[in-house]
Scaffold this motif. Structure first.
Motif, PDB file in Angstrom:
ATOM      1  N   GLY A 163       0.798  -1.221   0.000  1.00 38.48           N
ATOM      2  CA  GLY A 163       0.000   0.000   0.000  1.00 38.48           C
ATOM      3  C   GLY A 163       0.826   1.263   0.000  1.00 38.48           C
ATOM      4  O   GLY A 163       0.493   2.242  -0.701  1.00 38.48           O
ATOM      5  N   SER A 164       1.911   1.285   0.758  1.00 38.91           N
ATOM      6  CA  SER A 164       2.740   2.491   0.809  1.00 38.91           C
ATOM      7  C   SER A 164       3.393   2.761  -0.539  1.00 38.91           C
ATOM      8  O   SER A 164       3.542   3.922  -0.943  1.00 38.91           O
ATOM      9  CB  SER A 164       3.815   2.333   1.894  1.00 38.91           C
ATOM     10  OG  SER A 164       4.654   1.221   1.626  1.00 38.91           O
TER      11      SER A 164
ATOM     12  N   THR B 183      -4.383  -2.567  -3.557  1.00 38.33           N
ATOM     13  CA  THR B 183      -3.512  -3.326  -2.651  1.00 38.33           C
ATOM     14  C   THR B 183      -4.066  -4.714  -2.412  1.00 38.33           C
ATOM     15  O   THR B 183      -3.317  -5.715  -2.416  1.00 38.33           O
ATOM     16  CB  THR B 183      -3.373  -2.578  -1.309  1.00 38.33           C
ATOM     17  OG1 THR B 183      -2.862  -1.272  -1.545  1.00 38.33           O
ATOM     18  CG2 THR B 183      -2.427  -3.319  -0.379  1.00 38.33           C
ATOM     19  N   SER B 184      -5.363  -4.832  -2.220  1.00 32.01           N
ATOM     20  CA  SER B 184      -5.983  -6.134  -1.997  1.00 32.01           C
ATOM     21  C   SER B 184      -5.765  -7.057  -3.187  1.00 32.01           C
ATOM     22  O   SER B 184      -5.508  -8.252  -3.025  1.00 32.01           O
ATOM     23  CB  SER B 184      -7.485  -5.972  -1.739  1.00 32.01           C
ATOM     24  OG  SER B 184      -7.722  -5.238  -0.559  1.00 32.01           O
ATOM     25  N   THR B 185      -5.859  -6.510  -4.396  1.00 34.67           N
ATOM     26  CA  THR B 185      -5.654  -7.322  -5.599  1.00 34.67           C
ATOM     27  C   THR B 185      -4.237  -7.875  -5.643  1.00 34.67           C
ATOM     28  O   THR B 185      -4.020  -9.044  -5.977  1.00 34.67           O
ATOM     29  CB  THR B 185      -5.940  -6.477  -6.858  1.00 34.67           C
ATOM     30  OG1 THR B 185      -7.289  -6.010  -6.808  1.00 34.67           O
ATOM     31  CG2 THR B 185      -5.751  -7.303  -8.121  1.00 34.67           C
TER      32      THR B 185
ATOM     33  N   VAL C  25      -2.246  -8.379  -3.032  1.00 36.64           N
ATOM     34  CA  VAL C  25      -2.095  -9.358  -1.950  1.00 36.64           C
ATOM     35  C   VAL C  25      -2.752 -10.679  -2.329  1.00 36.64           C
ATOM     36  O   VAL C  25      -2.185 -11.758  -2.100  1.00 36.64           O
ATOM     37  CB  VAL C  25      -2.691  -8.808  -0.639  1.00 36.64           C
ATOM     38  CG1 VAL C  25      -2.697  -9.880   0.449  1.00 36.64           C
ATOM     39  CG2 VAL C  25      -1.889  -7.599  -0.165  1.00 36.64           C
ATOM     40  N   ILE C  26      -3.940 -10.624  -2.905  1.00 41.23           N
ATOM     41  CA  ILE C  26      -4.641 -11.845  -3.306  1.00 41.23           C
ATOM     42  C   ILE C  26      -3.831 -12.616  -4.338  1.00 41.23           C
ATOM     43  O   ILE C  26      -3.715 -13.845  -4.276  1.00 41.23           O
ATOM     44  CB  ILE C  26      -6.042 -11.495  -3.847  1.00 41.23           C
ATOM     45  CG1 ILE C  26      -6.941 -11.019  -2.700  1.00 41.23           C
ATOM     46  CG2 ILE C  26      -6.676 -12.696  -4.543  1.00 41.23           C
ATOM     47  CD1 ILE C  26      -8.240 -10.392  -3.166  1.00 41.23           C
ATOM     48  N   HIS C  27      -3.278 -11.894  -5.304  1.00 38.95           N
ATOM     49  CA  HIS C  27      -2.464 -12.559  -6.328  1.00 38.95           C
ATOM     50  C   HIS C  27      -1.234 -13.212  -5.716  1.00 38.95           C
ATOM     51  O   HIS C  27      -0.938 -14.385  -5.991  1.00 38.95           O
ATOM     52  CB  HIS C  27      -2.034 -11.554  -7.395  1.00 38.95           C
ATOM     53  CG  HIS C  27      -1.125 -12.129  -8.437  1.00 38.95           C
ATOM     54  ND1 HIS C  27      -1.565 -12.981  -9.423  1.00 38.95           N
ATOM     55  CD2 HIS C  27       0.223 -11.987  -8.636  1.00 38.95           C
ATOM     56  CE1 HIS C  27      -0.542 -13.355 -10.187  1.00 38.95           C
ATOM     57  NE2 HIS C  27       0.553 -12.751  -9.725  1.00 38.95           N
ATOM     58  N   VAL C  28      -0.537 -12.468  -4.870  1.00 33.14           N
ATOM     59  CA  VAL C  28       0.693 -12.990  -4.270  1.00 33.14           C
ATOM     60  C   VAL C  28       0.406 -14.223  -3.422  1.00 33.14           C
ATOM     61  O   VAL C  28       1.031 -15.278  -3.605  1.00 33.14           O
ATOM     62  CB  VAL C  28       1.388 -11.908  -3.417  1.00 33.14           C
ATOM     63  CG1 VAL C  28       2.526 -12.515  -2.599  1.00 33.14           C
ATOM     64  CG2 VAL C  28       1.927 -10.799  -4.304  1.00 33.14           C
ATOM     65  N   LEU C  29      -0.529 -14.110  -2.493  1.00 32.65           N
ATOM     66  CA  LEU C  29      -0.794 -15.220  -1.587  1.00 32.65           C
ATOM     67  C   LEU C  29      -1.437 -16.388  -2.316  1.00 32.65           C
ATOM     68  O   LEU C  29      -1.149 -17.561  -2.008  1.00 32.65           O
ATOM     69  CB  LEU C  29      -1.683 -14.759  -0.432  1.00 32.65           C
ATOM     70  CG  LEU C  29      -1.108 -13.656   0.457  1.00 32.65           C
ATOM     71  CD1 LEU C  29      -2.008 -13.422   1.666  1.00 32.65           C
ATOM     72  CD2 LEU C  29       0.305 -14.007   0.922  1.00 32.65           C
TER      73      LEU C  29
ATOM     74  N   ILE D  14       1.941  -9.914 -11.763  1.00 34.53           N
ATOM     75  CA  ILE D  14       2.178  -8.668 -11.026  1.00 34.53           C
ATOM     76  C   ILE D  14       2.224  -7.492 -11.991  1.00 34.53           C
ATOM     77  O   ILE D  14       1.647  -6.423 -11.728  1.00 34.53           O
ATOM     78  CB  ILE D  14       3.492  -8.747 -10.224  1.00 34.53           C
ATOM     79  CG1 ILE D  14       3.375  -9.791  -9.102  1.00 34.53           C
ATOM     80  CG2 ILE D  14       3.871  -7.392  -9.656  1.00 34.53           C
ATOM     81  CD1 ILE D  14       2.392  -9.443  -8.028  1.00 34.53           C
ATOM     82  N   ASP D  15       2.897  -7.664 -13.120  1.00 30.91           N
ATOM     83  CA  ASP D  15       3.005  -6.573 -14.096  1.00 30.91           C
ATOM     84  C   ASP D  15       1.638  -6.231 -14.698  1.00 30.91           C
ATOM     85  O   ASP D  15       1.342  -5.055 -14.942  1.00 30.91           O
ATOM     86  CB  ASP D  15       3.984  -6.952 -15.207  1.00 30.91           C
ATOM     87  CG  ASP D  15       5.428  -6.895 -14.751  1.00 30.91           C
ATOM     88  OD1 ASP D  15       5.717  -6.135 -13.805  1.00 30.91           O
ATOM     89  OD2 ASP D  15       6.268  -7.613 -15.324  1.00 30.91           O
TER      90      ASP D  15
END
Length: 230
Positions: free
Chosen positions: A126-127, A143-145, A147-151, A212-213
């Motif tokens: 987020g920062s 930010t949620s998107t 995080v969801i992708h990463v996790l 991510i990109d």
């Protein structure tokens, strides 16, 4: 008397919560969650279970501390001076690699989202999005998107690795699945048949970063939208 005090100090240091968490991580990495018991931990540390309970209340508390510790290393080990977009990619890849190395972390993050690890991840992404100029109204969703992708991707990748740990040839295994895809009904699965050949040769890490990109490109489009007038 002085010698006894020195020995007591050494024992206290050896049984600090940090040392207990490090030992727990070693056990989790070697044998998974099933291997982590207070008896196994006490044997690993050459101490009694009572001394461990002084620092951690139960197994859930210990798993949470271990997960938070792994994530904290990634979040704090970011390169200085990186541009926001590159910092996001570095953080995402660091988390992907950490979950790949510690598969149980992905399980814990999905099972107990209130862990301190998740706010660390949200703050890290987020920062940087704020630095990218993402509008405040879109920062939580963006930010949620991420995080969801990463996790989601990292957790699934780690789960696949554990499920097929006995398979030494990843390409051959995926090739057998690709062969099955290629035999599907072309009228019902035209797209799956077209991409089947890419399955055995794709790189999980590169595909993860491609995702991510794509997300970052979509986020960049948010910055270009004109702000609606009240």
């Amino acid at each position: 008397m002085a010698i006894k005090k020195q020995r007591a100090a050494r024992r206290t240091d050896a049984l600090s919560k940090e040392r207990i968490v490090e030992a727990a991580i070693e056990i989790l990495d070697a044998g998974g969650e099933g291997a982590l018991t207070f008896r196994a931990l006490a044997a690993h540390l050459a101490t009694g279970s009572g001394a461990i309970y002084w620092h951690v209340a139960n197994k859930d508390d210990l798993l949470a501390a271990a997960t938070d510790g792994v994530v904290a290393r990634v979040v704090t080990d970011m390169p200085d001076g990186a541009r926001p977009r590159e910092a996001v990619r570095a953080l995402a890849l660091g988390l992907f690699d950490a979950i790949d190395a510690h598969p149980w972390v992905g399980t814990q993050l999905s099972r107990a989202p209130w862990l301190a690890a998740l706010p660390q991840i949200f703050e890290g992404f987020g920062s940087r999005l704020e630095e990218l100029g993402v509008p405040g109204t879109a920062q939580f969703d963006a930010t949620s998107t991420l995080v969801i992708h990463v996790l989601g991707v990292a957790g699934q990748n780690a789960a696949n690795a554990r499920l097929h740990a006995h398979r030494t040839d990843r390409t051959a295994f995926l090739g057998s699945i690709a062969d099955q895809w290629a035999q599907l009904d072309p009228a019902q699965y035209p797209f799956v048949r077209r991409v089947a050949a890419q399955l055995p040769v794709h790189d999980d890490r590169e595909q993860f970063l491609a995702g991510i990109d794509l997300i970052l490109d979509g986020i960049a489009a948010l910055r270009q939208k004109p702000t609606p007038r009240p």
